[in-house]
Scaffold this motif. Structure first.
Motif, PDB file in Angstrom:
ATOM      1  N   THR A  93       4.070   4.092  13.000  1.00  0.00           N
ATOM      2  CA  THR A  93       4.820   4.602  11.865  1.00  0.00           C
ATOM      3  C   THR A  93       4.681   6.117  11.812  1.00  0.00           C
ATOM      4  OG1 THR A  93       5.201   4.367   9.485  1.00  0.00           O
ATOM      5  CG2 THR A  93       2.911   4.448  10.212  1.00  0.00           C
ATOM      6  N   THR A  94       5.654   6.770  11.232  1.00  0.00           N
ATOM      7  CA  THR A  94       5.615   8.225  11.081  1.00  0.00           C
ATOM      8  C   THR A  94       5.272   8.571   9.644  1.00  0.00           C
ATOM      9  OG1 THR A  94       7.211   8.628  12.856  1.00  0.00           O
ATOM     10  CG2 THR A  94       6.978  10.346  11.189  1.00  0.00           C
ATOM     11  N   LEU A  95       4.250   9.396   9.471  1.00  0.00           N
ATOM     12  CA  LEU A  95       3.843   9.875   8.154  1.00  0.00           C
ATOM     13  C   LEU A  95       4.188  11.361   8.063  1.00  0.00           C
ATOM     14  CD1 LEU A  95       0.318   8.212   7.861  1.00  0.00           C
ATOM     15  CD2 LEU A  95       2.465   7.400   6.880  1.00  0.00           C
ATOM     16  N   SER A  96       5.244  11.673   7.367  1.00  0.00           N
ATOM     17  CA  SER A  96       5.661  13.064   7.219  1.00  0.00           C
ATOM     18  C   SER A  96       4.769  13.779   6.209  1.00  0.00           C
ATOM     19  CB  SER A  96       7.117  13.136   6.763  1.00  0.00           C
ATOM     20  OG  SER A  96       7.967  12.528   7.715  1.00  0.00           O
ATOM     21  N   ASN A  97       4.641  15.075   6.372  1.00  0.00           N
ATOM     22  CA  ASN A  97       3.840  15.848   5.439  1.00  0.00           C
ATOM     23  C   ASN A  97       4.453  15.797   4.039  1.00  0.00           C
ATOM     24  OD1 ASN A  97       1.756  17.631   4.651  1.00  0.00           O
ATOM     25  ND2 ASN A  97       3.149  19.369   4.845  1.00  0.00           N
ATOM     26  N   ASN A  98       3.609  15.716   3.020  1.00  0.00           N
ATOM     27  CA  ASN A  98       4.025  15.634   1.611  1.00  0.00           C
ATOM     28  C   ASN A  98       4.887  14.400   1.334  1.00  0.00           C
ATOM     29  OD1 ASN A  98       2.710  18.055   0.917  1.00  0.00           O
ATOM     30  ND2 ASN A  98       4.463  19.257   1.619  1.00  0.00           N
ATOM     31  N   GLU A  99       4.587  13.308   2.033  1.00  0.00           N
ATOM     32  CA  GLU A  99       5.329  12.062   1.845  1.00  0.00           C
ATOM     33  C   GLU A  99       4.367  10.965   1.401  1.00  0.00           C
ATOM     34  OE1 GLU A  99       8.331   9.632   4.657  1.00  0.00           O
ATOM     35  OE2 GLU A  99       6.229   9.523   5.284  1.00  0.00           O
ATOM     36  N   VAL A 122       0.849  -1.184   0.000  1.00  0.00           N
ATOM     37  CA  VAL A 122       0.000   0.000   0.000  1.00  0.00           C
ATOM     38  C   VAL A 122       0.887   1.238   0.000  1.00  0.00           C
ATOM     39  CG1 VAL A 122      -1.932  -1.118   1.153  1.00  0.00           C
ATOM     40  CG2 VAL A 122      -0.191   0.012   2.523  1.00  0.00           C
ATOM     41  N   SER A 123       0.406   2.279  -0.680  1.00  0.00           N
ATOM     42  CA  SER A 123       1.075   3.574  -0.689  1.00  0.00           C
ATOM     43  C   SER A 123       0.167   4.569   0.018  1.00  0.00           C
ATOM     44  CB  SER A 123       1.343   4.030  -2.125  1.00  0.00           C
ATOM     45  OG  SER A 123       2.245   3.152  -2.771  1.00  0.00           O
ATOM     46  N   VAL A 124       0.675   5.168   1.082  1.00  0.00           N
ATOM     47  CA  VAL A 124      -0.091   6.128   1.870  1.00  0.00           C
ATOM     48  C   VAL A 124       0.419   7.527   1.560  1.00  0.00           C
ATOM     49  CG1 VAL A 124      -0.835   6.790   4.187  1.00  0.00           C
ATOM     50  CG2 VAL A 124      -0.339   4.389   3.677  1.00  0.00           C
ATOM     51  N   ASP A 125      -0.462   8.394   1.049  1.00  0.00           N
ATOM     52  CA  ASP A 125      -0.113   9.775   0.708  1.00  0.00           C
ATOM     53  C   ASP A 125      -0.569  10.707   1.825  1.00  0.00           C
ATOM     54  OD1 ASP A 125       0.794   8.968  -1.825  1.00  0.00           O
ATOM     55  OD2 ASP A 125      -1.228   9.077  -2.648  1.00  0.00           O
ATOM     56  N   ASN A 126       0.359  11.487   2.355  1.00  0.00           N
ATOM     57  CA  ASN A 126       0.024  12.470   3.383  1.00  0.00           C
ATOM     58  C   ASN A 126       0.258  13.873   2.831  1.00  0.00           C
ATOM     59  OD1 ASN A 126      -0.457  13.977   5.664  1.00  0.00           O
ATOM     60  ND2 ASN A 126       1.444  13.402   6.700  1.00  0.00           N
ATOM     61  N   ASN A 127      -0.836  14.517   2.432  1.00  0.00           N
ATOM     62  CA  ASN A 127      -0.787  15.910   1.980  1.00  0.00           C
ATOM     63  C   ASN A 127      -1.708  16.766   2.848  1.00  0.00           C
ATOM     64  OD1 ASN A 127       0.928  15.671  -0.517  1.00  0.00           O
ATOM     65  ND2 ASN A 127      -0.693  14.234  -1.059  1.00  0.00           N
ATOM     66  N   SER A 128      -1.758  16.405   4.128  1.00  0.00           N
ATOM     67  CA  SER A 128      -2.679  17.082   5.058  1.00  0.00           C
ATOM     68  C   SER A 128      -2.112  18.376   5.621  1.00  0.00           C
ATOM     69  CB  SER A 128      -3.014  16.133   6.219  1.00  0.00           C
ATOM     70  OG  SER A 128      -1.851  15.868   6.994  1.00  0.00           O
ATOM     71  N   GLY A 129      -0.795  18.587   5.451  1.00  0.00           N
ATOM     72  CA  GLY A 129      -0.147  19.760   6.034  1.00  0.00           C
ATOM     73  C   GLY A 129       0.435  19.490   7.407  1.00  0.00           C
ATOM     74  N   THR A 130       0.329  18.231   7.868  1.00  0.00           N
ATOM     75  CA  THR A 130       0.795  17.876   9.211  1.00  0.00           C
ATOM     76  C   THR A 130       1.606  16.586   9.153  1.00  0.00           C
ATOM     77  OG1 THR A 130      -1.152  18.885  10.215  1.00  0.00           O
ATOM     78  CG2 THR A 130       0.081  17.329  11.569  1.00  0.00           C
ATOM     79  N   THR A 131       2.649  16.491   9.987  1.00  0.00           N
ATOM     80  CA  THR A 131       3.394  15.244  10.161  1.00  0.00           C
ATOM     81  C   THR A 131       2.829  14.492  11.356  1.00  0.00           C
ATOM     82  OG1 THR A 131       5.432  16.109   9.184  1.00  0.00           O
ATOM     83  CG2 THR A 131       5.655  14.261  10.729  1.00  0.00           C
ATOM     84  N   PHE A 132       2.582  13.192  11.175  1.00  0.00           N
ATOM     85  CA  PHE A 132       2.079  12.347  12.251  1.00  0.00           C
ATOM     86  C   PHE A 132       3.208  11.421  12.711  1.00  0.00           C
ATOM     87  CE2 PHE A 132      -1.476  13.569   9.588  1.00  0.00           C
ATOM     88  CZ  PHE A 132      -2.443  13.955  10.514  1.00  0.00           C
ATOM     89  N   LYS A 133       3.694  11.625  13.927  1.00  0.00           N
ATOM     90  CA  LYS A 133       4.816  10.843  14.448  1.00  0.00           C
ATOM     91  C   LYS A 133       4.305   9.650  15.248  1.00  0.00           C
ATOM     92  CE  LYS A 133       8.083  14.716  14.683  1.00  0.00           C
ATOM     93  NZ  LYS A 133       8.999  15.486  15.563  1.00  0.00           N
TER      94      LYS A 133
END
Length: 282
Positions: free
Chosen positions: A98-104, A31-42
């Motif tokens: 897992t950490t989802l960085s912004n724009n990652e 799976v590919s998870v796109d984070n373009n929310s403007g926030t990093t989730f650590k």
């Protein structure tokens, strides 16, 4: 406190590698998870819900389907998700934070399956040619069962399946298709491409009016096999309503009230001619 945010999305992708005689395949999924929310989730607890969830959209809001540039993060080849049923959907829980960085875009392995029994089919849809010769294309279909006996039995989220095969020197790309959300114990069919060495000549040979309410049509479908192996081509014909097959050179199977299927055997470097006659009444 719960919060629903936009700018987050995910999709599944699959890679299938066929064996030499197209009878088995190995299947990998991630799976590919796109984070373009403007926030990093650590150190987030990641859950993915697969299914067709109904959402009410603001008609004045415009949505773009343009694919964004992907930034690949850590990829682990070992399956890391635990799947379970959730309401009328399926939910996939990542078994570690897992950490989802912004724009990652982060890729994480979903599952791996080996020695999956597969079947290659040739499929042709016969169209109306109105007396003119029609050279149709024969689709190449790879299908397999999503069950325990076939080393799968996994609810598969919708996504793109890319198919590869070795030419004896390297693994080469041979085609791709999209699958919808597919439950376990269901068959998956992939259109890989169109056969190079199978030629179809499809023609309507007769179109007669018998009365104001009855008319008859005759068709001739010639299939030429330029391959060095015997094949079977599935020929599907859409008939519409109020039809009757008066004659056919090859037995047919009734798919539903408006479609029939001929399984046409064609020997290596030879051709087979399918003839059939239809009567319509109003």
């Amino acid at each position: 406190v719960s919060n629903q945010t936009s700018g987050m999305k995910w999709h599944a992708e699959y890679v299938a590698v066929l064996n030499k005689n197209d009878s088995k395949l190995d299947l990998n999924s991630w799976v590919s998870v796109d984070n373009n929310s403007g926030t990093t989730f650590k150190n987030a607890k990641l859950k993915l819900v697969a299914g067709d969830v109904n959402l009410v959209r603001n008609q004045q809001t415009r949505y773009s389907n343009m694919r964004k540039e992907m930034i690949y993060a850590v990829t682990d080849s070992a399956p890391q998700f635990e799947e379970k049923e959730f309401f009328e959907y399926h939910i996939y829980n990542l078994q570690r934070p897992t950490t989802l960085s912004n724009n990652e875009t982060k890729q994480i392995s979903l599952f791996e399956a080996t020695d999956v029994e597969a079947n290659k089919r040739y499929f042709y849809t016969s169209g109306y040619s109105y007396g003119n010769s029609s050279n149709g294309k024969v689709s190449v279909i790879i299908e397999f069962e999503n069950n325990k006996e076939n080393n799968l039995n996994i609810p598969m989220p919708k996504g793109k399946v890319r198919v590869y095969k070795s030419d004896g020197d390297a693994i080469e790309f041979i085609g791709e298709d999209l699958i919808d959300h597919t439950s376990k114990e269901e068959k998956i069919k992939l259109k890989i491409g169109e056969a190079f060495d199978i030629v179809v000549n499809d023609i309507q040979t007769e179109n007669k009016k018998i009365s104001n309410k009855v008319y008859e049509q005759e068709y001739e479908v010639t299939i030429k096999n330029k391959k060095d192996e015997n094949i079977i081509v599935d020929v599907e014909k859409a008939l519409g309503l109020n039809w009757e097959i008066l004659s056919s050179s090859i037995d047919f199977e009734k798919i539903n009230s408006q479609k029939i299927l001929f399984k046409v055997p064609v020997k290596a470097n030879a051709e087979t001619v399918l003839n059939y006659k239809i009567r319509y009444s109003n």
